[in-house]
Scaffold this active site. Sequence first.
Site, PDB file in Angstrom:
ATOM      1  N   CYS A   1      51.382   4.917  19.355  1.00  4.96           N
ATOM      2  CA  CYS A   1      51.563   5.689  18.137  1.00  4.96           C
ATOM      3  C   CYS A   1      51.307   6.950  18.857  1.00  4.96           C
ATOM      4  O   CYS A   1      52.048   7.842  18.487  1.00  4.96           O
ATOM      5  CB  CYS A   1      51.472   5.182  16.735  1.00  4.96           C
ATOM      6  SG  CYS A   1      49.435   4.239  17.015  1.00  4.96           S
TER       7      CYS A   1
ATOM      8  N   GLU B   1      48.219   4.118   8.686  1.00  9.01           N
ATOM      9  CA  GLU B   1      48.688   4.990   9.982  1.00  9.01           C
ATOM     10  C   GLU B   1      49.579   4.939  10.374  1.00  9.01           C
ATOM     11  O   GLU B   1      49.536   2.908  10.452  1.00  9.01           O
ATOM     12  CB  GLU B   1      47.090   4.296  10.622  1.00  9.01           C
ATOM     13  CG  GLU B   1      46.753   5.407  11.688  1.00  9.01           C
ATOM     14  CD  GLU B   1      45.405   4.321  12.942  1.00  9.01           C
ATOM     15  OE1 GLU B   1      44.549   4.189  12.409  1.00  9.01           O
ATOM     16  OE2 GLU B   1      46.046   4.471  13.939  1.00  9.01           O
TER      17      GLU B   1
END
Length: 1003
Positions: free
Chosen positions: A796, A762
């Site tokens: 993020c 990720e």
Amino acid sequence: MPNDHSAPPPFSAPYAPDDRAIADGLLRTARLDSAAERRVDHVATRLIEAIRANDDPLGGVEDMLREFALSTKEGLALMVLAEALLRVPDARTADEFIEDKLGQGDFVHHETRSSAFLVNASAWALGMSARVIQPGETPQGTIGRLTKRLGAPAVRAATRQAMRLMGSHFVLGETIEAALARAQSQASQHRRYSFDMLGEGARTAADATRYFFSYASAIAAIGRTAGKTPLPDRPGISVKLSALHPRFEAVSHARVMTELVPRLIELAQQARAHNLNFTVDAEEADRLELSLDVIAAAFRDSSLAGWDGFGLAIQAYQKRAGAVIGYVDDLVRRLNRRMMIRLVKGAYWDTEIKRAQERGLDGYPVFTRKAMTDLNYVACARQLLALRPRLFPQFATHNALTVATLLELAGGEGGFEFQRLHGMGEALYAKLAEDRPGIACRTYAPVGSHRDLLAYMVRRLLENGANSAFVALAADEAVPVAELLRRPADIVGGADHAAHANIPLPRNLFRPQRINSRGLEFGERAALDQLISAIAAEPTFASENAADATPAQASAAISAAREGFRKWSRTSAATRAAALDRAADLLEQRTAHFIALLQREGGKTLDDALSEIREAVDFCRYYAAGGREQFGDGEAMPGPTGESNLLRLRGRGVFVAISPWNFPLAIFTGQVAAALMAGNTVVAKPAEQTPMIAAEAVRLLHEAGVPASALHLVQGDGRIGAALVAYPDIAGVVFTGSSEVARSINRTLAAKDGPIVPLIAETGGINAMIVDATALPEQVADDVVTSAFRSAGQRCSALRLLFLQDDVADRMIEMIAGAARELRIGEPADPSTHIGPVIDTEARQRLDAHIARMKIDAKAHYAGIAPPGNYVAPHIFELSDAGQLTEEIFGPVLHVVRYRANRLGDVLRSIERSGYGLTLGIHSRIDDMVEDVIDRLAVGNIYVNRNMIGAVVGVQPFGGQGLSGTGPKAGGPHYLARFATEQTVTVNTAAAGGNAALLAGGE
Ligand SMILES: Cc1cc2nc3c(=O)[nH]c(=O)nc-3n(C[C@H](O)[C@H](O)[C@H](O)COP(=O)(O)OP(=O)(O)OC[C@H]3O[C@@H](n4cnc5c(N)ncnc54)[C@H](O)[C@@H]3O)c2cc1C
């Protein structure tokens, strides 16, 4: 200033108590004697009949809602159109919007059913096609043809006109002068007014100042025409505290008290000078305690002594309403003064329910059955009536049964008044004035321009259109009068039915799968104070497990995990899941401990730290629940008779889990929990910046029942991570961090001989948000500020690149910059802090360098000032081209790019070109546009008309595509399987002689 002994203790009452206990008390006192009940029936029936007989030539909103009910596609489309059309400045977007909404319903056939003016006006605009329509044509086709025939400008102008007309139904005037003139023209009916200056709450200091002056000049104007009658027969003004301060929220308490109280006093003094009724409106439940602090502080000001016009609104749908009345009465007594109290049921019910669910509260602050609200309203009314004349009750309702009940309880005509909203309840109060001319009624009269009225109008449309609303039922001839006379106590039935059967408690939102993580409402002072003291009491930590591992220790951890695999992979899924559930419970019990850690080691604000713990808890419970399902006995496959086929999932071996510092608890725990649940043993390497949090999390997991042999912690920097990944016999890697490191892990894995192992990565993103001219600026400002600056931009998912339609860009940028200016940057342990430090000096220096570059290459719209330390203040830069941003900037820096309405394609291309696909925000009311963007862009998480951070486990499974990650999504249904291998077991059940089962089946 008044003497201190005049100050009551701060308001305090249970925030969201159990409905049952309250119902017991309310039901006990609800009944009147039978003669009184008969009188109530009689009066209410007369009022309902008057409502139904009403044939106002100008039409009422009821007519329109009957025509376009909110439960229909047309009603919803109309509401969305009403909410946004008048603020769209450019023709192109307006046309697209109109086409989008009118295309969603069949307005055509509504045109002639009612003769009411309002219906006709709307239908004329929305359904004028009826005059030109041919049988068999679709509405979309009709709009196209209409546009061709009349021209887009004519269709646009007609639709705008219809929206204005709808607005003017609810608004007395665009300016206070116009409103006063209209009020005076109706003065023969001897009406009292309370004027309200429309607008959304303030987001910026400039907004708050503008609202202040707008209230002040309205007070002066009202005062000039107020006449000579004494209170309560005086006009008034209603003010919203959220309009007078840009951060009207519990955590900014100290600031609100210093900045807002003097403003409120100043307005009240002006109202006093004209002896007006000055009412503070009631807003959301989480602001109640703060509001009461502000109100009490202002009310106690000695300059207001001797004036009876100060007042506030109290919402009966709130479970604390009775306690608020008690508090106000105490305040008034101490000062030997009087107050005017408007009792409403409450206008934000849907928002309250959602907020409590999102926050994971133990209960709801409002009732979940309407009849409970009605019961409580009457109970509060009794309380207020008994406190006359110290408190002057103002009953704001459009419900005929409520009105009739209050008339019975009041026992006379003096000492109270009714209130209604302009544009509502006209027939009811006209009838009441005819029957009981001595009873006073005040009209709440919103004042504002068309752009300001939109949000208010939507509230009213919702209120009128809700299935449970009295006005909607009264307007519906199909509902028998007897139904409208049913007493709330009978509808509730008994205390056991006090809560709505289909609205689960926030805790039970995900049942039966799992329980929701427990949250907290910062607006509940007692809960907040308790948490803050518990955090402060946590010792300073020094974890013995926080030291860097040597290569030998790392190697030993891998070997031990390999050893541990045999046993753990054979431990039943139920046992593994139980350990995770226990870990979730322990995390909840130790919330204060982990918040303290997250604040001290990770620089997290209170809100961020609490959310992070909740996320970790949710991960544990979610994977436990998924694991029980997927890793249990296996799934039987269909096939021919005489054999059984079973597909099972099992652990792969040793998983290396490498997690980042920005969610040092949630991501760390999520990775580890999933890998363990799937039957793997884990060697976890947390970020070197946050070793203690990881050490504590591992300790907790061990305590919860994960054997030491199954979970191993290896501290260290990237070199240790690289070494772990390079070991020959690891079975998989789960990684969250930068794309660059993910690529290097991938290369290391690919270079190894032996089995090819999975990498679940990720990584980051250059996340964009697209905002068109139909979006609501205040909502955009809230969502942009949250998405770009919360957690100091160190998520993020955070917003990096904001695309604004140029027709609205200036106004939006101004509001976003103004809202950013109101954020407090500083020490994370202080609950009023919105933005804490960035993770370390290196991160700060990198961000400072980027900011310095941007100051040269881009146009700075906002450059905040950071205190000394590792702080970076929010910055907003406008780029001439999105291509100027080539890498993820992990901090509170927002880049804005303008786009022309006809160049949306370019925007989408530039988002695609970045190669990332993590999160995307869209703010638009045009569904077609939203759908096109969603179809076109390969982005993992798309958020429409809200902020784009804070994905919730099991609700918004999280993870990106392209350069942003491999998937599957964390907190999603496909995650666990990626950690597992599959095994199919086929058994020939007929091997031992024959197919006994088939033969035994008979005919
Ligand atoms: C003069 C005036 C001033 C006002 N000022 C304010 C204010 O300051 N703050 C504010 O919040 N509102 C204010 N309102 C709005 C007011 O809350 C609504 O108009 C009012 O709730 C409508 O009540 P009713 O008796 O006319 O309607 P009814 O239809 O009898 O009741 C509607 C009420 O029931 C509630 N309800 C609906 N479903 C449920 C459910 N399942 N469980 C629990 N409750 C439910 C609704 O939320 C609403 O409060 C004001 C209204 C007036 C008339």
